[in-house]
Design a protein around this motif. Structure first.
Motif, mmCIF file in Angstrom:
data_model
loop_
_atom_site.group_PDB
_atom_site.id
_atom_site.type_symbol
_atom_site.label_atom_id
_atom_site.label_comp_id
_atom_site.label_asym_id
_atom_site.label_seq_id
_atom_site.Cartn_x
_atom_site.Cartn_y
_atom_site.Cartn_z
ATOM 1 N N ARG A 75 -15.135 -2.406 -4.557
ATOM 2 C CA ARG A 75 -14.433 -1.720 -5.357
ATOM 3 C C ARG A 75 -14.614 -0.094 -5.343
ATOM 4 O O ARG A 75 -16.041 0.189 -5.167
ATOM 5 C CB ARG A 75 -14.801 -2.269 -6.891
ATOM 6 N N PRO A 85 -10.262 -2.650 0.041
ATOM 7 C CA PRO A 85 -11.625 -2.748 -0.022
ATOM 8 C C PRO A 85 -12.463 -2.296 1.078
ATOM 9 O O PRO A 85 -13.735 -1.777 0.902
ATOM 10 C CB PRO A 85 -11.837 -3.993 -0.845
ATOM 11 N N THR A 119 -7.636 -0.371 -4.974
ATOM 12 C CA THR A 119 -7.785 -0.911 -3.524
ATOM 13 C C THR A 119 -6.446 -1.850 -3.719
ATOM 14 O O THR A 119 -5.871 -2.401 -4.718
ATOM 15 C CB THR A 119 -8.776 -1.901 -3.332
ATOM 16 N N ARG A 161 0.702 -1.127 0.021
ATOM 17 C CA ARG A 161 0.127 -0.005 -0.074
ATOM 18 C C ARG A 161 0.797 1.171 -0.017
ATOM 19 O O ARG A 161 1.902 1.281 0.672
ATOM 20 C CB ARG A 161 -0.977 0.090 1.224
ATOM 21 N N ASP A 168 -10.681 1.613 -9.509
ATOM 22 C CA ASP A 168 -10.391 1.311 -8.349
ATOM 23 C C ASP A 168 -8.811 1.167 -8.132
ATOM 24 O O ASP A 168 -8.065 1.318 -8.957
ATOM 25 C CB ASP A 168 -10.746 -0.378 -8.437
ATOM 26 N N GLN A 222 -3.399 4.539 -0.101
ATOM 27 C CA GLN A 222 -4.278 3.350 -0.913
ATOM 28 C C GLN A 222 -4.825 2.527 0.014
ATOM 29 O O GLN A 222 -4.464 2.049 1.027
ATOM 30 C CB GLN A 222 -3.093 2.394 -1.591
#
Lengths: 199, 416
Positions: free
Chosen positions: B392, B376, B399, B364, B397, B373
């Motif tokens: 999402r 979800p 994630t 992340r 997206d 980041q």
């Protein structure tokens, strides 16, 4: 401006010298490099196919839904279907009429139908003029684009069948989704993706 | 290829000895340790004039979405293709492997650069037409920037990182700042948006804010040290760093300064009912993915591995990347390799000893404006939805991507 500090001043020397002589305020408004040529107004008109919401750029010409229906059968129906229902593989052309014709459905519940969902009627004209018929783009006359636009707007209950669509009338057509869409965020350098959203 | 050339070997052996000032005796043992090449590549004119990669290196672009239309199709139409990120090293995507997005499948325009023109007009004091030669006279910039397609959304069914994340790439772009051209033309009061248009058959057009146009957009003729490739917009394309891919107009021919959102071809595609969805499909969020080890690869056994991946954000430079080697229970600071450039792929690395147990790897990142980041479930929570691991981000997206390392060393997509 960068005239004096530019390490590689390649602009026409005389122009730069003149601008320097004119002093700082002229520099802020005038061209710095003098590169590029001025297009003629005709050239700009010929190149400029961006039709915005005011319709200022629309060319002369006109058309009606009845004329549009004829052109549609020949130029569009093969992909989008005789009844605007959309095409299947391999062409995958989208449906062009809202799911429940005759009823006043929310544009967001009627499928992704450009001549119904777009906030501006000018977008229908711009889209057809730029991008249709697929793989034969740029082969329609202005009259034909007006007529096809009228046809698609009529079939989506946006205009009356006999309305003549031209540069005057098109921007005045009130689309059902005129105010039903979200503007993009007011972007500034350093903006996050969405204010108040940490991700 | 495959032709033996022992004479060259002899020559090199002698050359090394001379160059290093070594005795022949000092060279011999080194040769004795490494296997001698069995085959040699005979130089061919094409290879010398314009180099090619080794026949042992085989990674290629694949259709996107996976299993989607072949590109090119039988008619020569080009569709989306994704970059093989699993084989990437460093931060630059080679031009030959840069992902390609096409508005809806199109033939690439073949443009003679000597005929190509860029017009700047609309709300400007001096409309201008530039030739390619004109543009190359102007002050230039060279910057690393990623481009990511709005369709770069990982799914649970995707197997490799090419499938989950291959619609992003990063190149070194060279060209003139759009602000230089707009200052040259003189933007009039009341201007607020800019419309860019390309020459491909749909003449796709996007509106973007004047503030962005004056900030960091590049009218690029160079890509990775040579001319922009045809699939990427030869001879001229627009870079709108950090904005969704479609804004980066290829085959750029016209820039019009206007006083409102123009709702032209590509703009209609951005039309959304609610402002959250509109915003999340506009500027790209902070995103990262581990490229090694990643789905479809296999670890050969327990022991040391350098975990490596890419991080990027439309919000600016990546400031921090963390990696979890225990399925998200704990996070370690990864090393950012070299300089993290703004709106560019950034390589991160973490030393890891695999104990042979099944686990999950994740990364992340955080960017310079503080965006992080998410998992979800974090996004779901933010939008007051149930903490669904298959949630999402509405829009593009970004994630966290989990890779499951099975006890046999095989690597799998662990997305819900």
């Amino acid at each position: 401006m960068h005239v004096l500090s530019n390490p590689r001043p390649r602009a026409a020397g005389s122009l730069v010298a003149l601008l320097v002589l004119l002093g700082g305020s002229a520099l802020a408004q005038g061209p710095t490099y003098g590169v590029g040529r001025t297009p003629t107004p005709e050239e700009i008109r010929a190149w400029d196919i961006s039709v915005g919401p005011t319709g200022d750029e629309l060319p002369p010409g006109s058309g009606t839904a009845a004329e549009g229906a004829r052109i549609y059968r020949i130029r569009c129906a093969g992909c989008h279907g005789r009844n605007l229902e959309g095409g299947r593989e391999p062409r995958r052309a989208p449906r062009l009429v809202k799911t429940e014709p005759g009823r006043d459905v929310d544009p967001w519940d009627a499928g992704r139908i450009l001549p119904y969902r777009s906030p501006y009627a000018t977008t229908v004209w711009d889209y057809i003029n730029r991008g249709m018929p697929l793989y034969q783009e740029g082969t329609l006359t202005a009259d034909q684009v007006y007529a096809l636009t009228a046809f698609l707007l009529f079939r989506n209950d946006v205009i009356a069948e006999d309305l003549v669509i031209d540069a005057e009338s098109l921007p005045q057509v009130e689309m059902p989704n005129r105010d039903g869409w979200a503007p993009l965020p007011d972007w500034k350098p350093g903006s996050p993706r969405l204010p108040g959203y940490p991700f | 290829m495959g032709v033996k050339r022992p004479d060259r070997r002899e020559f090199l052996r002698g050359g090394a000895a001379l160059a290093g000032g070594l005795t022949v005796g000092a060279v011999e043992p080194a040769h004795g340790q490494a296997p001698e090449p069995e085959r040699f590549i005979r130089g061919e004119a094409d290879m010398i004039a314009y180099g090619e990669r080794s026949p042992f290196v085989t990674s290629v672009r694949i259709p996107h979405p996976p299993g989607g239309r072949e590109s090119p199709d039988a008619f020569g139409l080009v569709f989306h293709v994704a970059a093989p990120l699993q084989d990437s090293v460093g931060t630059i995507t080679p031009s030959s492997l840069h992902f390609v997005g096409t508005t809806r499948g199109s033939l690439m325009p073949e443009i003679d650069p000597s005929e190509h023109r860029l017009m700047i007009h609309g709300l400007v004091d001096r409309p201008l037409v530039f030739t390619m030669e004109d543009l190359k006279r102007l002050p230039s910039v060279t910057r690393l920037h990623f481009i990511e397609c709005a369709g770069n959304n990982a799914r649970a069914t995707h197997k490799t990182v090419q499938e989950t994340h291959g619609m992003t790439s990063c190149a070194e772009w060279t060209g003139v700042l759009l602000s230089t051209l707009l200052e040259e033309a003189g933007v009039k009061d009341g201007a607020s948006w800019v419309v860019a248009e390309g020459t491909e058959n749909v003449k796709g057009a996007s509106s973007f804010p004047l503030a962005k146009a004056m900030d960091d957009c590049i009218v690029a003729y160079g890509m990775n040290g040579e001319a922009v490739r045809p699939q990427n917009g030869f001879p001229l394309r627009l870079l709108i760093p950090g904005f969704e891919g479609i804004f980066n107009t290829k085959y750029l021919r016209r820039i019009k300064v206007v006083d409102r959102y123009y709702m032209n071809y590509n703009d209609y595609g951005h039309l959304r009912r609610d402002s959250v969805r509109a915003a999340l499909g506009y500027q790209i969020g902070p995103k990262s993915v581990i490229t090694f080890p990643s789905g479809g690869q296999k670890l050969s056994g327990r022991g040391f591995y350098e975990v490596s991946g890419l991080a990027w954000s439309g919000g600016g430079a990546i400031t921090r990347v963390e990696v979890s080697t225990d399925a998200g229970r704990s996070w370690q600071e990864a090393e950012i390799q070299g300089t993290a450039h703004r709106m560019a792929h950034t390589r991160f690395r973490l030393a890891w000893n695999w104990d042979g147990q099944e686990t999950q790897l994740m990364s992340r990142c955080t960017d310079e404006v503080g965006q992080m980041q998410p998992l979800p479930t974090q996004v779901a929570e933010h939008f007051n939805a149930a903490p669904d691991p298959s949630y999402r981000v509405p829009g593009l997206d970004n994630t966290i991507q989990p890779w499951r390392i099975a006890s046999d060393g095989s690597v799998h997509n662990a997305r819900a």
